[in-house]
Design an enzyme around this catalytic site. Sequence first.
Site, PDB file in Angstrom:
ATOM      1  N   CYS A  72       0.832  -1.214   0.000  1.00  0.00           N
ATOM      2  CA  CYS A  72       0.000   0.000   0.000  1.00  0.00           C
ATOM      3  C   CYS A  72       0.862   1.259   0.000  1.00  0.00           C
ATOM      4  O   CYS A  72       1.553   1.556   0.986  1.00  0.00           O
ATOM      5  CB  CYS A  72      -0.916  -0.036   1.223  1.00  0.00           C
ATOM      6  SG  CYS A  72      -1.767   1.519   1.567  1.00  0.00           S
ATOM      7  N   CYS A  75      -0.103   3.945   2.611  1.00  0.00           N
ATOM      8  CA  CYS A  75       0.291   3.533   3.962  1.00  0.00           C
ATOM      9  C   CYS A  75       1.691   4.035   4.294  1.00  0.00           C
ATOM     10  O   CYS A  75       1.968   4.423   5.433  1.00  0.00           O
ATOM     11  CB  CYS A  75       0.248   2.009   4.086  1.00  0.00           C
ATOM     12  SG  CYS A  75      -1.388   1.270   3.868  1.00  0.00           S
TER      13      CYS A  75
END
Length: 308
Positions: A72, A75
Amino acid sequence: MSAMAGAVDLSALKSRAEANARAAAQPAAGGDGGAAPASGAVIDVTEADFQAEVVEKSLQVPVIVDLWATWCGPCKQLSPVLERLAQEAGGAWVLAKIDVDANPRIAQLFQVQSVPMVIAIAGGQPVDAFSGALPEPQIRQWIDELLNALRDQLPGIRAAEQGGAAEPAEEPEDPRFTAAEDALERGDYAAAEDAYQKILDSEPNNEQAKAALAQVRFSARAEQADPAAIERADAAPEDIDAQLAAADAELAIGKVEEGFDRLIRGVKRTSGDERDRVRRHLVEMFEVFPEGDERVSAARRALASALF
């Protein structure tokens, strides 16, 4: 703050949670979302230690759960910001980093559809959340509002902000409760239930043991709760087993009113032994929550109306 209040209030474990909170300064390694500083302000959490590191710590200070994944991109932007803010907070809140791929049961519990997802836990319950990599000023504002709302409820916030003021001397732990709590930390729900039941056998009016027993029984069911049970129950409203399983699943993911309403409808539809079974299951759910919870009060009134 959004109304994400969940099912489990672990007030019966408060003494052990306080001990864990004082030990929270142990070093923790960071995940791929950003290297975590060597401080208990940032911890990596797994399914095995979620109870102790998130639920129990949240009885003292808010625990902000960062649900992330190695693949991700956002993230990797969000996690370092959260880590830095957690360090700046000086213990007023804890950041718990959880890799959703490595811990799928936690991801299922929170019904994670995308990452990053951030959830605030206080008093053993989810209280607020956001998704996506928000700008740092917006995150700071969200955390400030969270702390302001919880400062009078969670003693660790003010203590951390005051520089770790000395706590009053801790009362000696009851070895019977210690044994029960140790069993719960091991995930041995049967042993914990047996330990709390033995306390009630000798002290029928021990409110702490009553609450803990109800919480242990629900936790054991919630661990097995399948979110798909809700859809199955909706398709089979006359199936009592399906309705009970769906209500457990709804409470496990924070849909408290929905779980209560489901069983109240079940009481209205049934009679005799089936009605009593649904009623007893619902009343046992009530016991999981702290006294005075408005959702329980409303559901008790609705139950009384359904019965009489």
